[in-house]
Design an enzyme around this catalytic site. Structure first.
Site, short mmCIF file in Angstrom:
data_model
loop_
_atom_site.label_atom_id
_atom_site.label_comp_id
_atom_site.label_asym_id
_atom_site.label_seq_id
_atom_site.Cartn_x
_atom_site.Cartn_y
_atom_site.Cartn_z
N VAL A 222 35.94 33.85 33.72
CA VAL A 222 36.23 32.43 33.92
C VAL A 222 37.00 31.89 32.72
O VAL A 222 37.10 30.67 32.53
CB VAL A 222 34.93 31.61 34.13
N ARG A 224 40.60 33.13 30.77
CA ARG A 224 42.01 33.04 31.11
C ARG A 224 42.41 34.34 31.82
O ARG A 224 41.93 35.43 31.47
CB ARG A 224 42.87 32.85 29.86
N ASP A 248 37.95 34.25 38.58
CA ASP A 248 38.31 32.87 38.91
C ASP A 248 39.66 32.50 38.32
O ASP A 248 40.20 31.43 38.59
CB ASP A 248 37.24 31.89 38.41
N GLU A 253 49.13 32.59 38.98
CA GLU A 253 48.43 31.67 39.88
C GLU A 253 49.45 30.73 40.53
O GLU A 253 50.38 30.28 39.86
CB GLU A 253 47.39 30.86 39.11
N HIS A 272 40.60 29.59 40.78
CA HIS A 272 40.55 28.81 39.53
C HIS A 272 39.84 27.47 39.76
O HIS A 272 40.39 26.40 39.47
CB HIS A 272 41.96 28.58 38.99
N SER A 274 36.21 27.09 39.00
CA SER A 274 34.85 27.10 38.45
C SER A 274 34.50 25.82 37.71
O SER A 274 33.33 25.43 37.68
CB SER A 274 34.68 28.30 37.51
#
Length: 326
Positions: A222, A224, A248, A253, A272, A274
């Site tokens: 969680v 990078r 996550d 992205e 992404h 969380s």
């Protein structure tokens, strides 16, 4: 006296800055207009924290804002040599995301321990298959990243009976240094990455690292995306070097529909999310407004990033917090 100019690198929805009406001039920029508008700004609010526009625009001509605030925990998307060499103060959104991310991690650990992903698969297949799951209490976790997110993860996992070792950049009285990571990870049931992205942490979770883990271990990132060598993680899962993983955050992205990561056995993919609980954007806006009011009154800014390290340094953990197992 002229009101300070706040330049917002915007994304939809925009931050709510109405409380600053009459006390600041608010202007909005996008990736195309940012470079030309930077010289006229006193403060830059990086509301679109997924953009690399600041890193691209900062080296240009003209004066630069005295203060840059990013509405995120990580600052790697905006740091560049020219910004690092300038007198500009950089701050982040420390204080907004810690508890939501820690809750998310606790949920993932519980889900893996109780085999919930497989239960959902079996339900979709209408198959009744009794299984034994594992006790969570008494298991061992290594949390990599000793900042406030890592500390909150440790606190919640401790509450669930998990023994947690916290690993930071350097060893302190209650925190392990990176030199202890391999030894701790080799005996861990859960390895959780909550580290910042720096030159030293990029790609740290690779084939060598996954080869150290127990076959029953699970890995969660969680922090990078570039901390993890994604192909190495996929290979480790396919080869059953480890039991499962959750990502996550990712190298690129959003994760495209053609990415092979969607189909890796034992990998839980989330977009992404969380730290993003209901009202998170409002909390980010409120935090910036409060920080601006203090800054305008001449007060020291909180959450100041150490540019050399790439994150906000954390003090040692107070002695009343749970001890760290060796």
């Amino acid at each position: 006296m002229t009101a300070p100019v706040i330049l917002v690198l915007d994304t939809d929805p925009s931050p709510r800055l109405g409380r600053l009406t009459g006390r600041a001039v608010v202007r909005y920029a996008d990736e195309r207009t940012l470079a030309g508008m930077l010289p006229g700004a006193d403060v830059l609010l990086v509301w679109d924290f997924t953009s690399d526009a600041v890193r691209a625009a900062w080296p240009g001509d003209g004066p630069r804002p005295r203060w840059v605030h990013t509405a995120s925990a990580g600052v790697d998307r905006l740091l560049c040599p020219e910004l690092a060499a300038s007198p500009t103060v950089v701050t982040n959104a420390r204080g907004v995301f810690e508890l939501p991310i820690a809750e998310y991690v606790a949920g993932l650990v519980l889900a893996f321990a109780k085999d919930l992903p497989r239960t959902l698969e079996l339900q979709r297949e209408r198959r009744w298959r009794h299984r034994e799951t594992r006790d969570l209490a008494g298991t061992r976790a290594v949390v990599v990243g000793a900042g406030p997110i890592g500390r909150e993860i440790m606190r919640l996992l401790n509450a669930l009976g998990v023994q947690v070792a916290l690993v930071g950049r350097t060893a302190r009285r209650t925190i392990h240094g990176v030199e202890d990571l391999d030894r701790l990870a080799a005996g861990a049931d859960w390895v959780i990455s909550a580290a910042p992205l720096t030159d030293k942490t990029r790609g740290m979770f690779d084939a060598r690292f996954f080869g150290l883990l127990q076959p029953s271990a699970h890995f969660v990132n969680v922090g990078r995306g570039p901390l993890t060598v994604e192909q190495d993680l996929a290979d480790a899962l396919r080869s059953h070097w480890i039991a499962g993983a959750a990502l996550d955050v990712f190298q690129e992205e959003p994760l495209g529909p053609s990415s092979p990561l969607w189909d890796v056995p034992g990998l839980l993919v989330s977009p992404h999310m969380s730290g993003d609980t209901a009202g998170w954007r409002d909390r980010l806006g409120e935090q910036f407004v409060a920080m601006y009011e203090g800054w305008a009154a001449g007060e020291p800014l909180p959450n100041v990033v150490d540019i050399r390290r790439g994150y906000v340094p954390s003090p040692d953990i107070p002695p009343q917090e749970p001890g760290i197992p060796s």
